[in-house]
Scaffold this active site. Structure first.
Site, PDB file in Angstrom:
ATOM      1  N   ASN A 149      32.326  13.608 -33.283  1.00 47.88           N
ATOM      2  CA  ASN A 149      32.167  12.687 -32.151  1.00 47.88           C
ATOM      3  C   ASN A 149      31.946  13.364 -30.803  1.00 47.88           C
ATOM      4  O   ASN A 149      31.364  12.748 -29.908  1.00 47.88           O
ATOM      5  CB  ASN A 149      33.328  11.689 -32.105  1.00 47.88           C
ATOM      6  CG  ASN A 149      34.666  12.363 -31.941  1.00 47.88           C
ATOM      7  OD1 ASN A 149      34.977  13.299 -32.674  1.00 47.88           O
ATOM      8  ND2 ASN A 149      35.445  11.924 -30.998  1.00 47.88           N
ATOM      9  N   GLY A 225      40.059  16.249 -36.375  1.00 49.05           N
ATOM     10  CA  GLY A 225      39.408  15.325 -37.298  1.00 49.05           C
ATOM     11  C   GLY A 225      40.367  14.214 -37.679  1.00 49.05           C
ATOM     12  O   GLY A 225      41.324  13.931 -36.955  1.00 49.05           O
ATOM     13  N   GLY A 230      43.139  16.028 -42.436  1.00 46.56           N
ATOM     14  CA  GLY A 230      44.254  16.814 -41.892  1.00 46.56           C
ATOM     15  C   GLY A 230      45.354  17.019 -42.927  1.00 46.56           C
ATOM     16  O   GLY A 230      45.884  18.119 -43.083  1.00 46.56           O
ATOM     17  N   GLU A 245      44.482  18.161 -34.165  1.00 47.77           N
ATOM     18  CA  GLU A 245      44.168  17.094 -33.212  1.00 47.77           C
ATOM     19  C   GLU A 245      43.598  15.962 -34.049  1.00 47.77           C
ATOM     20  O   GLU A 245      42.465  16.052 -34.520  1.00 47.77           O
ATOM     21  CB  GLU A 245      43.125  17.572 -32.192  1.00 47.77           C
ATOM     22  CG  GLU A 245      43.565  18.748 -31.341  1.00 47.77           C
ATOM     23  CD  GLU A 245      44.639  18.393 -30.333  1.00 47.77           C
ATOM     24  OE1 GLU A 245      44.765  17.195 -29.996  1.00 47.77           O
ATOM     25  OE2 GLU A 245      45.366  19.297 -29.905  1.00 47.77           O
ATOM     26  N   CYS A 279      38.657   9.674 -30.093  1.00 46.57           N
ATOM     27  CA  CYS A 279      40.069   9.693 -30.519  1.00 46.57           C
ATOM     28  C   CYS A 279      40.973   9.030 -29.497  1.00 46.57           C
ATOM     29  O   CYS A 279      42.061   8.578 -29.841  1.00 46.57           O
ATOM     30  CB  CYS A 279      40.521  11.119 -30.779  1.00 46.57           C
ATOM     31  SG  CYS A 279      40.325  12.186 -29.359  1.00 46.57           S
TER      32      CYS A 279
HETATM   33  P1  NAP Z   1      36.813  14.165 -40.561  1.00 46.42           P
HETATM   34  O1  NAP Z   1      36.061  13.401 -41.564  1.00 46.42           O
HETATM   35  O2  NAP Z   1      38.268  14.366 -40.760  1.00 46.42           O
HETATM   36  O3  NAP Z   1      36.060  15.589 -40.447  1.00 46.42           O
HETATM   37  C1  NAP Z   1      36.427  16.531 -39.490  1.00 46.42           C
HETATM   38  C2  NAP Z   1      36.009  17.900 -39.966  1.00 46.42           C
HETATM   39  O4  NAP Z   1      36.807  18.259 -41.106  1.00 46.42           O
HETATM   40  C3  NAP Z   1      34.547  17.991 -40.416  1.00 46.42           C
HETATM   41  O5  NAP Z   1      34.031  19.243 -40.064  1.00 46.42           O
HETATM   42  C4  NAP Z   1      34.688  17.878 -41.932  1.00 46.42           C
HETATM   43  O6  NAP Z   1      33.611  18.428 -42.641  1.00 46.42           O
HETATM   44  C5  NAP Z   1      35.943  18.682 -42.146  1.00 46.42           C
HETATM   45  N1  NAP Z   1      36.597  18.466 -43.421  1.00 46.42           N
HETATM   46  C6  NAP Z   1      36.664  17.323 -44.138  1.00 46.42           C
HETATM   47  N2  NAP Z   1      37.383  17.544 -45.270  1.00 46.42           N
HETATM   48  C7  NAP Z   1      37.767  18.837 -45.250  1.00 46.42           C
HETATM   49  C8  NAP Z   1      38.518  19.671 -46.138  1.00 46.42           C
HETATM   50  N3  NAP Z   1      39.046  19.209 -47.264  1.00 46.42           N
HETATM   51  N4  NAP Z   1      38.705  20.956 -45.798  1.00 46.42           N
HETATM   52  C9  NAP Z   1      38.198  21.450 -44.656  1.00 46.42           C
HETATM   53  N5  NAP Z   1      37.463  20.721 -43.790  1.00 46.42           N
HETATM   54  C10 NAP Z   1      37.263  19.427 -44.079  1.00 46.42           C
HETATM   55  O7  NAP Z   1      36.654  13.537 -39.104  1.00 46.42           O
HETATM   56  P2  NAP Z   1      35.351  13.001 -38.381  1.00 46.42           P
HETATM   57  O8  NAP Z   1      34.932  11.729 -39.030  1.00 46.42           O
HETATM   58  O9  NAP Z   1      34.353  14.083 -38.195  1.00 46.42           O
HETATM   59  O10 NAP Z   1      35.963  12.686 -36.931  1.00 46.42           O
HETATM   60  C11 NAP Z   1      36.666  11.540 -36.666  1.00 46.42           C
HETATM   61  C12 NAP Z   1      38.161  11.775 -36.623  1.00 46.42           C
HETATM   62  O11 NAP Z   1      38.481  12.839 -35.754  1.00 46.42           O
HETATM   63  C13 NAP Z   1      38.885  10.558 -36.064  1.00 46.42           C
HETATM   64  O12 NAP Z   1      40.034  10.300 -36.823  1.00 46.42           O
HETATM   65  C14 NAP Z   1      39.242  10.993 -34.663  1.00 46.42           C
HETATM   66  O13 NAP Z   1      40.340  10.326 -34.102  1.00 46.42           O
HETATM   67  C15 NAP Z   1      39.513  12.441 -34.856  1.00 46.42           C
HETATM   68  N6  NAP Z   1      39.398  13.148 -33.576  1.00 46.42           N
HETATM   69  C16 NAP Z   1      40.528  13.589 -32.955  1.00 46.42           C
HETATM   70  C17 NAP Z   1      40.448  14.220 -31.727  1.00 46.42           C
HETATM   71  C18 NAP Z   1      41.660  14.735 -31.008  1.00 46.42           C
HETATM   72  O14 NAP Z   1      41.501  15.580 -30.143  1.00 46.42           O
HETATM   73  N7  NAP Z   1      42.853  14.263 -31.334  1.00 46.42           N
HETATM   74  C19 NAP Z   1      39.192  14.372 -31.122  1.00 46.42           C
HETATM   75  C20 NAP Z   1      38.076  13.908 -31.782  1.00 46.42           C
HETATM   76  C21 NAP Z   1      38.183  13.299 -33.007  1.00 46.42           C
HETATM   77  P3  NAP Z   1      32.393  17.494 -43.120  1.00 46.42           P
HETATM   78  O15 NAP Z   1      31.763  17.003 -41.874  1.00 46.42           O
HETATM   79  O16 NAP Z   1      31.556  18.424 -43.909  1.00 46.42           O
HETATM   80  O17 NAP Z   1      32.998  16.400 -43.935  1.00 46.42           O
END
Ligand code: NAP
Length: 473
Positions: A149, A225, A230, A245, A279
């Protein structure tokens, strides 16, 4: 575009298409990394640390200052990549590119403030004649995993401080938005970062994630993520540092003495920024009953003025969600709420990945859009009349990143600030406010540890104690 492994930009026959979610056109391709690439990245990152740990603070800071200059000189190019590969409009993307310049600049500045302290060893019997101090040292290979995002600035929030601290990095950006990350790493290398210092590996998390996460040579995982990924990462990581995060379901209280126009304007923007894929995006609005009707009317009116569509047009307010599947998910959550009694005040419709900005009221507590993170352009309005109850309601879900409250009464603001269970309380702002150098993170399922350059540098270094026993002194 290519990935950077062991000092070389490399390609693979197996590629991943990076598409623009607005029209599904292919923006570019990146290699789909395999298990051998992960092995190369891990071994090269260990060698990279031998280089980075010997670099002076001055050199690390200069590289980061120069990186910031390079990005600053190419803001439009960076903004266009952000807008094309992701959900943001060109105006939202420009803001992200500018923030990235700040993030990298502040990383460089903080590199010069990695401080230690002298230790009063003689403060208890047994410590006589001992003199010493501690300094902070880099911890080694940091695995940075980033979401889609904020495809540039959230990468900068990890690799900026990691390099500032003298670590080496393995960066795995989100598969749907890897291009901004690649451009950032290119800029760092152009600025003089030894290419061995950073491994940029593009590939699916579910394919290469476990192998990276579980490896003992990785000394810290810095993950941003969703909660699901996580949890998996935490379960595979073994004994290493973890910074997380994660998501939220951000509440904002609008008290009866709020500045109405300020509250409406910032909550509309906070609800629909980046098509709600944020987020700290506003998801639950708890509005005092005395002002509920006026707030609702103004909020819906402003939402109805939103122009949605082509991200590259200057007057577009909101773009598509990251994929059509994600928009379908949000549409279903809205339908579920409606079926159980919620009223859709505006929006609710969808065309491809474009989900309309949607405002709901009378949302029951047993529907997904109430208790889960929606990560889409919808917001729920709730009527409140008691501050204690509003705070209790805000704290009722297993998230706690930021919370907002609009009030002109300092006592109300203070009470909320101390009783809201979260990583930060924004007074007279929606939850969608972040200064890149403030400590940023959450409680409960919203995360572990804090980012924000000074705070990331603390997490990405460890103190080492040096104690001299001086019997002849
Ligand atoms: P996501 O699906 O959890 O993916 C985040 C990252 O993790 C991607 O690079 C993804 O790779 C990777 N990933 C997924 N499964 C993994 C595994 N088993 N091992 C290692 N890496 C893995 O999240 P998203 O859809 O990109 O982002 C949305 C989420 O991020 C929301 O929940 C949002 O709230 C959160 N977020 C939090 C913050 C904060 O600062 N608190 C900021 C921004 C976003 P792939 O893309 O290859 O699946």
């Amino acid at each position: 575009m290519k990935m950077l492994l062991d000092g070389q930009w490399v390609d693979r026959d197996k590629k991943i298409n990076v598409t623009d979610p607005f029209d599904n056109s292919v923006v570019d391709t990146v290699p789909a990394a395999n298990a051998d690439d992960v092995k190369t990245a891990l071994a090269a990152a260990v060698k990279g640390f031998e280089i980075t740990k010997k670099m002076t603070v001055y050199d690390r800071a200069q590289i980061l200052f120069k990186t910031a200059d390079i990005i600053s000189g190419r803001l439009d190019e960076f903004a266009t990549i952000i807008a094309r590969e992701g959900s943001k409009t060109i105006n939202e993307a420009r803001k992200e590119a500018s923030r990235c310049v700040n993030t990298i600049t502040a990383s460089a500045e903080e590199a010069k403030r990695i401080l230690g302290e002298t230790i009063p060893f003689d403060s208890f019997p047994g410590g006589e004649k001992r003199k010493g101090y501690y300094y902070r040292f880099p911890i080694g290979v940091i695995l940075a995993i980033t979401p889609f995002n904020d495809p540039l600035n959230l990468v900068a929030h990890k690799i900026g401080p990691a390099i500032a601290a003298g670590n080496s990095v393995i960066l795995k950006p989100a598969t749907v938005t890897p291009l901004s990350a690649i451009k950032l790493v290119e800029a760092m290398v152009e600025a003089g970062l030894p290419p061995q210092a950073i491994q940029l590996i593009t590939g699916y998390g579910h394919v290469i994630g476990d192998q990276l996460v579980a490896d003992e040579r990785v000394r810290m995982i810095s993950f941003t993520g969703g909660v699901e990924a996580g949890k998996r990462i935490a379960s595979k990581a073994g004994i290493k540092k973890i910074g997380m995060e994660l998501g939220s379901n951000s509440p904002v209280i609008v008290w009866k003495d709020a500045d109405m126009n300020l509250a409406v304007e910032s909550c509309v923007s906070g609800s629909f920024w980046a098509a709600g894929q944020n987020c700290i995006g506003v998801q639950r609005l708890l509005i005092h009953e005395d002002i509920y009707d006026e707030f609702k009317t103004k909020f819906v009116d402003m939402t109805n003025k939103y122009k949605i569509g082509d991200k590259l047009k200057e007057d577009t307010d909101m773009g598509p969600m990251i994929t059509e599947d994600e928009a379908v998910r949000v549409e279903k959550w809205v339908a579920e709420a409606k079926a159980k009694g919620a009223a859709v005040l505006t929006g609710g419709g969808r065309k491809g990945a474009l989900m309309e900005p949607t405002v709901l009221e009378n949302v029951p507590k047993d529907v997904t859009i109430h208790y889960e993170e929606v990560f889409g352009p919808t917001v729920n309005l709730y009527k409140i009349n008691d501050l204690d109850a509003a705070i209790k309601e805000s704290n009722s879900l297993p998230y706690g990143l930021l919370t907002g409250i609009f009030t002109s009464n300092v006592d109300t603001a203070f009470k909320a600030a101390y009783e809201l269970d979260c990583g930060g309380v924004m007074i007279n702002d929606s939850t969608d406010y972040r200064l890149d150098s403030m400590p940023f993170g959450g409680v409960k399922y919203s995360g572990l540890g804090r980012e924000g350059l000074k705070f990331s540098l603390q997490e990405m270094t460890e103190p080492k104690v040096i104690c001299f026993n001086l019997p002849n002194m």
